[in-house]
Write a protein that holds these residues in place. Structure first.
Motif, PDB file in Angstrom:
ATOM      1  N   LYS A  13       0.675  -1.383   0.405  1.00 20.51           N
ATOM      2  CA  LYS A  13      -0.139   0.621  -0.212  1.00 20.51           C
ATOM      3  C   LYS A  13       0.940   1.257   0.100  1.00 20.51           C
ATOM      4  O   LYS A  13       0.737   2.390  -0.861  1.00 20.51           O
ATOM      5  N   GLN A  17       1.177   3.985  -3.033  1.00 23.80           N
ATOM      6  CA  GLN A  17       1.110   5.524  -2.392  1.00 23.80           C
ATOM      7  C   GLN A  17       2.107   6.865  -3.029  1.00 23.80           C
ATOM      8  O   GLN A  17       1.426   7.631  -3.001  1.00 23.80           O
ATOM      9  N   TRP A  29      -9.439   2.185  -3.938  1.00 21.70           N
ATOM     10  CA  TRP A  29      -8.830   0.940  -2.544  1.00 21.70           C
ATOM     11  C   TRP A  29     -10.138   0.339  -2.202  1.00 21.70           C
ATOM     12  O   TRP A  29     -11.030   0.243  -2.748  1.00 21.70           O
TER      13      TRP A  29
END
Length: 138
Positions: A13, A17, A29
């Motif tokens: 993640k 990002q 997401w």
């Protein structure tokens, strides 16, 4: 302390990002809702079957998985296919072979260059998948 699975997801993640695309895309997401208009990117984490590597009961296990990043382009944009292929290439470049992502002491490695599939059409979108193959030894 988070589980191995949580640490794997958090490492992945964080890398997503840090992705900067030109033009920028909203990211949907897992468990998120797609925008009602415009182009966007979806994220799906698909862990595969955990594999035991050693006879020892406390030995590291191989935990492979596929990070599926998919570009959704509305048909109404009427763009050349190369536009989304270029975006897919930018995404792939963000996950180079052997790149390591770490969170909570757990390291996730990109196994090989990501695979970009040719766009296919749904009722309202052109869909361009990018598959990132990763593994963890933990």
């Amino acid at each position: 302390m988070p589980s191995i699975e949580t640490n794997i997801w958090m490492a992945i993640k964080a890398r997503i990002q840090s992705l900067t695309l030109s033009p920028a895309l909203p990211v949907v997401w897992p468990k998120g809702s797609a925008p009602t208009s415009g182009k966007y990117l979806t994220v799906h984490w698909m862990p595969n079957v955990t594999q035991r590597r050693a006879v020892s009961s406390n030995g590291a296990h191989r935990r492979p998985g596929i990070l599926q990043l998919t570009i959704f382009s509305p048909l109404s944009l009427n763009q050349a296919p190369e536009v989304d292929t270029e975006l897919a290439g930018q995404i792939a470049e963000h996950f180079p072979t052997d790149h390591r992502m770490t969170f909570g002491g757990v390291s996730v490695r990109v196994q090989r260059a990501p695979s970009i599939s040719q766009a296919y059409r749904s009722d309202a979108y052109w869909i361009t998948p990018v598959s990132v193959f990763v593994e963890t030894l933990a």
